[in-house]
Scaffold this motif. Sequence first.
Motif, PDB file in Angstrom:
ATOM      1  N   GLY A 174      41.481  44.840  57.550  1.00  0.00           N
ATOM      2  CA  GLY A 174      42.871  44.699  57.101  1.00  0.00           C
ATOM      3  C   GLY A 174      43.017  43.738  55.932  1.00  0.00           C
ATOM      4  N   ASP A 175      41.921  43.093  55.541  1.00  0.00           N
ATOM      5  CA  ASP A 175      41.976  42.131  54.435  1.00  0.00           C
ATOM      6  C   ASP A 175      41.592  42.831  53.120  1.00  0.00           C
ATOM      7  OD1 ASP A 175      42.793  40.091  56.157  1.00  0.00           O
ATOM      8  OD2 ASP A 175      40.718  39.733  56.789  1.00  0.00           O
ATOM      9  N   ALA A 176      41.206  42.048  52.122  1.00  0.00           N
ATOM     10  CA  ALA A 176      40.903  42.669  50.826  1.00  0.00           C
ATOM     11  C   ALA A 176      39.815  41.890  50.091  1.00  0.00           C
ATOM     12  CB  ALA A 176      42.160  42.735  49.959  1.00  0.00           C
ATOM     13  N   VAL A 177      39.123  42.624  49.236  1.00  0.00           N
ATOM     14  CA  VAL A 177      38.109  42.047  48.357  1.00  0.00           C
ATOM     15  C   VAL A 177      38.639  42.176  46.929  1.00  0.00           C
ATOM     16  CG1 VAL A 177      35.773  42.411  47.432  1.00  0.00           C
ATOM     17  CG2 VAL A 177      36.186  42.602  49.895  1.00  0.00           C
ATOM     18  N   VAL A 178      38.378  41.170  46.103  1.00  0.00           N
ATOM     19  CA  VAL A 178      38.790  41.203  44.698  1.00  0.00           C
ATOM     20  C   VAL A 178      37.559  40.998  43.840  1.00  0.00           C
ATOM     21  CG1 VAL A 178      40.184  40.071  42.919  1.00  0.00           C
ATOM     22  CG2 VAL A 178      41.066  40.246  45.255  1.00  0.00           C
ATOM     23  N   SER A 179      37.354  41.865  42.839  1.00  0.00           N
ATOM     24  CA  SER A 179      36.275  41.634  41.882  1.00  0.00           C
ATOM     25  C   SER A 179      36.877  41.115  40.596  1.00  0.00           C
ATOM     26  CB  SER A 179      35.497  42.930  41.597  1.00  0.00           C
ATOM     27  OG  SER A 179      36.179  43.699  40.621  1.00  0.00           O
ATOM     28  N   CYS A 180      36.186  40.167  39.958  1.00  0.00           N
ATOM     29  CA  CYS A 180      36.659  39.632  38.674  1.00  0.00           C
ATOM     30  C   CYS A 180      35.415  39.436  37.811  1.00  0.00           C
ATOM     31  CB  CYS A 180      37.397  38.313  38.913  1.00  0.00           C
ATOM     32  SG  CYS A 180      38.022  37.575  37.398  1.00  0.00           S
ATOM     33  N   GLY A 181      35.177  40.350  36.886  1.00  0.00           N
ATOM     34  CA  GLY A 181      33.987  40.255  36.051  1.00  0.00           C
ATOM     35  C   GLY A 181      33.808  41.523  35.232  1.00  0.00           C
ATOM     36  N   GLY A 182      32.604  41.691  34.708  1.00  0.00           N
ATOM     37  CA  GLY A 182      32.296  42.863  33.898  1.00  0.00           C
ATOM     38  C   GLY A 182      31.949  44.068  34.761  1.00  0.00           C
ATOM     39  N   GLY A 183      31.406  45.097  34.124  1.00  0.00           N
ATOM     40  CA  GLY A 183      31.143  46.348  34.821  1.00  0.00           C
ATOM     41  C   GLY A 183      30.134  46.221  35.952  1.00  0.00           C
ATOM     42  N   VAL A 202      39.792  47.167  47.816  1.00  0.00           N
ATOM     43  CA  VAL A 202      39.265  46.336  46.725  1.00  0.00           C
ATOM     44  C   VAL A 202      40.222  46.401  45.536  1.00  0.00           C
ATOM     45  CG1 VAL A 202      37.770  48.177  45.745  1.00  0.00           C
ATOM     46  CG2 VAL A 202      37.221  45.775  45.327  1.00  0.00           C
ATOM     47  N   VAL A 203      40.425  45.240  44.927  1.00  0.00           N
ATOM     48  CA  VAL A 203      41.246  45.141  43.717  1.00  0.00           C
ATOM     49  C   VAL A 203      40.314  44.696  42.597  1.00  0.00           C
ATOM     50  CG1 VAL A 203      43.191  43.947  42.625  1.00  0.00           C
ATOM     51  CG2 VAL A 203      43.256  44.460  45.091  1.00  0.00           C
ATOM     52  N   HIS A 204      40.315  45.420  41.495  1.00  0.00           N
ATOM     53  CA  HIS A 204      39.445  45.031  40.375  1.00  0.00           C
ATOM     54  C   HIS A 204      40.257  44.288  39.312  1.00  0.00           C
ATOM     55  CE1 HIS A 204      36.049  47.114  41.952  1.00  0.00           C
ATOM     56  NE2 HIS A 204      36.522  48.325  41.750  1.00  0.00           N
ATOM     57  N   MET A 205      39.690  43.175  38.845  1.00  0.00           N
ATOM     58  CA  MET A 205      40.253  42.441  37.700  1.00  0.00           C
ATOM     59  C   MET A 205      39.145  42.375  36.633  1.00  0.00           C
ATOM     60  SD  MET A 205      42.704  39.491  39.213  1.00  0.00           S
ATOM     61  CE  MET A 205      41.418  38.335  39.584  1.00  0.00           C
ATOM     62  N   PRO A 206      38.976  43.461  35.863  1.00  0.00           N
ATOM     63  CA  PRO A 206      37.873  43.505  34.906  1.00  0.00           C
ATOM     64  C   PRO A 206      38.077  42.522  33.765  1.00  0.00           C
ATOM     65  CG  PRO A 206      39.330  45.405  34.651  1.00  0.00           C
ATOM     66  CD  PRO A 206      39.792  44.675  35.884  1.00  0.00           C
ATOM     67  N   THR A 207      36.996  41.845  33.369  1.00  0.00           N
ATOM     68  CA  THR A 207      37.112  40.813  32.336  1.00  0.00           C
ATOM     69  C   THR A 207      36.440  41.209  31.023  1.00  0.00           C
ATOM     70  OG1 THR A 207      35.108  39.741  33.129  1.00  0.00           O
ATOM     71  CG2 THR A 207      37.198  38.953  34.040  1.00  0.00           C
ATOM     72  N   ARG A 264      43.595  37.641  54.427  1.00  0.00           N
ATOM     73  CA  ARG A 264      42.537  36.848  53.787  1.00  0.00           C
ATOM     74  C   ARG A 264      42.004  37.677  52.624  1.00  0.00           C
ATOM     75  NH1 ARG A 264      41.172  37.673  58.378  1.00  0.00           N
ATOM     76  NH2 ARG A 264      41.421  36.221  60.075  1.00  0.00           N
ATOM     77  N   VAL A 265      41.439  36.972  51.647  1.00  0.00           N
ATOM     78  CA  VAL A 265      40.880  37.672  50.487  1.00  0.00           C
ATOM     79  C   VAL A 265      39.548  37.030  50.119  1.00  0.00           C
ATOM     80  CG1 VAL A 265      41.182  37.923  47.997  1.00  0.00           C
ATOM     81  CG2 VAL A 265      43.035  38.534  49.486  1.00  0.00           C
ATOM     82  N   ALA A 266      38.573  37.858  49.774  1.00  0.00           N
ATOM     83  CA  ALA A 266      37.329  37.348  49.187  1.00  0.00           C
ATOM     84  C   ALA A 266      37.343  37.710  47.706  1.00  0.00           C
ATOM     85  CB  ALA A 266      36.114  37.971  49.870  1.00  0.00           C
ATOM     86  N   VAL A 267      37.302  36.688  46.850  1.00  0.00           N
ATOM     87  CA  VAL A 267      37.289  36.916  45.401  1.00  0.00           C
ATOM     88  C   VAL A 267      35.868  36.695  44.904  1.00  0.00           C
ATOM     89  CG1 VAL A 267      38.161  36.141  43.159  1.00  0.00           C
ATOM     90  CG2 VAL A 267      39.684  36.135  45.144  1.00  0.00           C
ATOM     91  N   VAL A 268      35.252  37.732  44.359  1.00  0.00           N
ATOM     92  CA  VAL A 268      33.910  37.612  43.781  1.00  0.00           C
ATOM     93  C   VAL A 268      34.104  37.594  42.274  1.00  0.00           C
ATOM     94  CG1 VAL A 268      31.590  38.563  43.696  1.00  0.00           C
ATOM     95  CG2 VAL A 268      33.021  38.962  45.719  1.00  0.00           C
ATOM     96  N   SER A 269      33.830  36.441  41.662  1.00  0.00           N
ATOM     97  CA  SER A 269      34.286  36.262  40.283  1.00  0.00           C
ATOM     98  C   SER A 269      33.215  35.699  39.356  1.00  0.00           C
ATOM     99  CB  SER A 269      35.494  35.314  40.267  1.00  0.00           C
ATOM    100  OG  SER A 269      35.921  35.112  38.942  1.00  0.00           O
ATOM    101  N   ALA A 270      33.142  36.308  38.172  1.00  0.00           N
ATOM    102  CA  ALA A 270      32.255  35.801  37.123  1.00  0.00           C
ATOM    103  C   ALA A 270      32.936  34.678  36.334  1.00  0.00           C
ATOM    104  CB  ALA A 270      31.867  36.945  36.191  1.00  0.00           C
ATOM    105  N   ARG A 271      34.219  34.470  36.580  1.00  0.00           N
ATOM    106  CA  ARG A 271      34.956  33.382  35.924  1.00  0.00           C
ATOM    107  C   ARG A 271      35.062  32.193  36.882  1.00  0.00           C
ATOM    108  NH1 ARG A 271      37.266  35.055  30.751  1.00  0.00           N
ATOM    109  NH2 ARG A 271      35.962  36.879  30.338  1.00  0.00           N
TER     110      ARG A 271
END
Length: 350
Positions: free
Chosen positions: A97-106, A125-130, A46-53
């Motif tokens: 065992g799951d993962a968190v993803v960030s998608c946004g600025g600093g 955690v996987v970062h997807m900086p925007t 499972r993944v939780a994506v916390v995203s500014a987009r």
Amino acid sequence: MPVDNVGVAATSTIEVALGDRSYAVHIGSGVRHRLASVVARLGAERVAVVSARPAESTPETGVPTLFVPARDGEENKNLAWVEELCRKFAAFGLTRGDAVVSCGGGTTTDAVGLAAALYHRGVPVVHMPTSLLAQVDASTGGKTAVNLPAGKNLVGVYWQPSEVLCDTDYLRTLPAREWTNGYGEIARCHFIGAGDLRGLPLDEQIAASVRRKAEIVTADERDTGLRHLLNYGHTLGHALERATDFAIKHGEGVAIGTVFAGRLAHALGRIDEARMTEHLDVVSGYGLPTALPIGLAAETLIGLMRLDKKAVGGLAFVLDGPRGAELVRDVPAHVVVRTLAEMPVAALPV
Ligand code: GLY
């Protein structure tokens, strides 16, 4: 088509070598579409994506996904937001065992990184900086933090991401001041060993900045010495942010602070006039502010600079010199005052 090939033009991959916590930073157009293969490699169910987009622009994760709209911005970077995120992770059933993803600025990478570090005592955690700032600096290196009323980034831990996906497509919609914000960090790389990046394509400038940061973080993950170099231009930069109640953005403050660092190093006899002028040339070459805002008293700035985490009692700056940039402690206050007085002044950037 394999996920790795979707929309991917020339990309760079930079390794942050930290033993069993090593990870790759991918830079280029379309690299966000590697998310599903990263999630699969991590073995997350499972993944939780916390995203500014918007949710619809979140790339495929390949597993059941909780989408949480991010609260980008310093005012929301607090422990209450971290608790709220952790409650959402728990309600979703996220495990270690799951993962968190960030998608946004600093501010998103900082707060989501902290939530990931704390939840179940640490989930990948996987970062997807925007933003450009987050791509060249905040997403790499494992610093996470939130603010307290007493100051910025006062509560945090080191929690290295498992992978960073710097998709340059995200930058296309950035407002002008966000570009300035990121270029301030790129400009300071010129003086901390990244070489002259002016004129290179943007993705190469991002890659060179990340490569230099990766070298520094590999040598000094916990900021006990070499990592101070990343704070080039930041002593005055942070003071300017605070003195203007954050009307000056971080990268703008770093830009002005870099010009000031050149002048101060020259005033202390550490560099010659040509090198001092190079500071102005590099910063102005990126179209960045180079002058102090009108009306700021030197005493106010000095008082704020004494609070800098690198200073132990006196005034401390990362300054260029015969051995390259290094942390210089106990810089005499009268030299700082004189150098501030010699800086040009201008209206606040808008
Ligand atoms: N942004 C400075 C550091 O990561 O150390």
